[in-house]
Design an enzyme around this catalytic site. Structure first.
Site, PDB file in Angstrom:
ATOM      1  N   TYR A 142      52.324 -17.567 113.679  1.00 20.49           N
ATOM      2  CA  TYR A 142      51.557 -18.661 113.081  1.00 20.49           C
ATOM      3  C   TYR A 142      52.425 -19.911 112.887  1.00 20.49           C
ATOM      4  CZ  TYR A 142      47.231 -16.234 111.717  1.00 20.49           C
ATOM      5  OH  TYR A 142      46.019 -15.589 111.696  1.00 20.49           O
ATOM      6  N   LYS A 190      54.740  -3.440 116.404  1.00 22.03           N
ATOM      7  CA  LYS A 190      54.653  -3.150 117.848  1.00 22.03           C
ATOM      8  C   LYS A 190      56.097  -3.063 118.353  1.00 22.03           C
ATOM      9  CE  LYS A 190      52.127  -2.702 121.624  1.00 22.03           C
ATOM     10  NZ  LYS A 190      51.173  -1.590 121.853  1.00 22.03           N
ATOM     11  N   ASP A 222      48.342  -0.856 117.611  1.00 23.04           N
ATOM     12  CA  ASP A 222      47.157  -0.395 118.345  1.00 23.04           C
ATOM     13  C   ASP A 222      46.657   0.931 117.757  1.00 23.04           C
ATOM     14  OD1 ASP A 222      49.540   0.654 119.279  1.00 23.04           O
ATOM     15  OD2 ASP A 222      49.002   0.583 121.402  1.00 23.04           O
ATOM     16  N   ASP A 246      46.186 -10.247 109.777  1.00 18.90           N
ATOM     17  CA  ASP A 246      44.952 -11.023 109.877  1.00 18.90           C
ATOM     18  C   ASP A 246      43.886 -10.190 110.580  1.00 18.90           C
ATOM     19  OD1 ASP A 246      43.227 -13.314 109.851  1.00 18.90           O
ATOM     20  OD2 ASP A 246      43.736 -13.629 111.967  1.00 18.90           O
ATOM     21  N   ASP A 250      40.303  -7.953 108.881  1.00 18.04           N
ATOM     22  CA  ASP A 250      38.906  -8.194 109.266  1.00 18.04           C
ATOM     23  C   ASP A 250      38.294  -6.876 109.721  1.00 18.04           C
ATOM     24  OD1 ASP A 250      39.032 -11.010 108.864  1.00 18.04           O
ATOM     25  OD2 ASP A 250      37.736 -11.356 110.604  1.00 18.04           O
TER      26      ASP A 250
HETATM   27  C1  IPM Z   1      42.497 -15.842 107.060  1.00 23.69           C
HETATM   28  C2  IPM Z   1      42.003 -16.823 108.078  1.00 23.69           C
HETATM   29  C3  IPM Z   1      43.121 -17.804 108.409  1.00 23.69           C
HETATM   30  C4  IPM Z   1      44.277 -17.003 108.978  1.00 23.69           C
HETATM   31  C5  IPM Z   1      42.718 -18.954 109.363  1.00 23.69           C
HETATM   32  C6  IPM Z   1      41.522 -19.718 108.866  1.00 23.69           C
HETATM   33  C7  IPM Z   1      43.868 -19.871 109.643  1.00 23.69           C
HETATM   34  O1  IPM Z   1      41.536 -16.163 109.202  1.00 23.69           O
HETATM   35  O2  IPM Z   1      42.853 -16.271 105.945  1.00 23.69           O
HETATM   36  O3  IPM Z   1      42.536 -14.647 107.340  1.00 23.69           O
HETATM   37  O4  IPM Z   1      44.300 -16.695 110.180  1.00 23.69           O
HETATM   38  O5  IPM Z   1      45.170 -16.677 108.215  1.00 23.69           O
HETATM   39 MN    MN Z   2      41.505 -13.996 109.044  1.00 24.68          MN
END
Ligand code: IPM
Ligand code: MN
Length: 355
Positions: A142, A190, A222, A246, A250
């Site tokens: 990042y 990884k 993975d 990240d 999700d």
């Molecule tokens: C999160 C979001 C952010 C990230 C984006 C919006 C930059 O997806 O907070 O998880 O990737 O960290």
């Molecule tokens: Mn995110």
């Protein structure tokens, strides 16, 4: 106590979900005799539109001078399909994390009984799931430089960089957390491919000797992506780098039934930021339909981590779980009766007042 909270609603559904978190925070404060001040600031696309920068200096000063930051969401479709855009809303969030030194992002994932039926995963898989993902937040791909394009525009590059000290400080935090929980740490990387992952493993292996009460295991990302779905109950603390964290979190939201349920705490050197893990969900912006619980539960984390007020945090969690149990939920949570974002917030406030 006197509490000073910076509120950065941001883009999309950010403002409406943050408003509920503010209402709930105010209710908990008045219930417990705390004086609270909320000061609003600009971030993201909203800030680019208003003052030409996604993280204005004024916002940074506001954060630095506050006891905690409640953050909503960032992102705007106007920028997503414009690779040449000079300013990016996401840069606002990344700058804030970086300038506040928020190197650790804690993302608790806990399945809630009233929502077992909402997950696409079987009940026996998600029953009793309770883990925390500790995501490194200010390093890795990042932030690594160089990043960009060749002069002819035909080649693009990102750089993943980690320094030993960056890995060490977040690893210690993860070991400490595991020590206070079930004593299990899973480092996800990884290392069979990436040099940065091999440094992570080296550092964590070395540190593990200092934490004999914690069982440490190592897992390739993975494989971890598969195990999170197959057997999420096996995890206690997951430690991982920025981008893996990240993506995996999700994925993990599927366990709780909705991405609209997962809160997070970003902590480090300066003021801590409390943010839902979901994005700005622009399709729902302004419709009063988005799930405010991730934002509300982030406020609970704020009481726990920033203000060290576990009782206040507990009240919010209890209110949120009760609202789900009572079926006062937004449309993403299914069910026949759908409540609006603001109605869920109002219900939570009433519940807290009645405690
Ligand atoms: C999160 C979001 C952010 C990230 C984006 C919006 C930059 O997806 O907070 O998880 O990737 O960290
Ligand atoms: Mn995110």
């Amino acid at each position: 106590m006197k509490l000073n909270i910076a509120v950065l609603p941001g883009d999309g559904i950010g403002p409406e979900v943050t408003e509920q978190a503010v209402k709930v925070t105010a209710a908990v404060c008045s219930k417990n005799g705390h004086e609270v001040t909320f000061s609003h600031g600009l971030i993201g696309a909203a800030a680019i539109d208003a003052v030409g920068s996604p993280y204005p200096e004024k916002t940074h000063e506001l954060c630095m001078g506050s006891g905690a930051v409640l953050f909503g969401a960032i992102g705007d479709p106007r920028y997503d399909n414009d690779p040449g855009a000079r300013q990016r809303p996401e840069k606002g969030l990344l700058s804030m994390r970086s300038r506040l030194g928020l190197y650790a992002n804690l993302r608790p994932v806990k399945s809630i009984q009233a929502l077992y039926h909402k997950s696409p995963l079987r009940e026996d898989i998600i029953k009793g799931v309770d883990f925390v993902a500790v995501r490194e937040l200010t390093g890795g791909i990042y932030f690594g430089r160089p990043q960009g394009r060749s002069e002819d525009g035909d080649t693009a590059y990102d750089t993943c960089i980690y320094h030993r000290h960056e890995i060490e400080r977040i690893s210690r935090l993860a070991f400490d957390l595991a020590g206070k929980r079930r004593g299990k740490l899973c480092m996800v990387d990884k290392a069979n491919v990436l040099a940065t992952s091999r440094l992570w493993r080296e550092v964590v292996q070395k540190l593990s000797g200092e934490y004999p009460g914690v069982d440490t295991e190592y897992m390739f990302v993975d494989n971890a992506a598969m195990q999170l779905i197959q057997w999420p109950g096996r995890f206690d603390v997951i430690l991982t780098e920025n981008m893996f964290g990240d993506i995996l979190t999700d994925e993990a939201s599927v366990i709780t039934g909705s991405l609209g349920m997962l809160p997070s705490a970003s902590i480090g050197k300066h003021t801590s930021v409390f943010e839902p893990i979901h994005g700005s969900y622009p399709q729902a912006a302004g419709k009063d339909t988005a799930n405010p619980l991730a934002a509300v539960l982030s406020a609970a984390l704020m009481f726990e981590y920033a203000f060290k007020m576990p009782r206040e945090a507990e009240m919010i969690v209890k209110a949120a779980e009760s609202s789900v149990g009572a079926g006062v939920v937004t449309e993403d949570m299914g069910g026949a009766a759908k409540s609006r974002t603001s109605e869920v917030g109002d219900w939570l406030v009433k519940y807290i007042e009645g405690l």
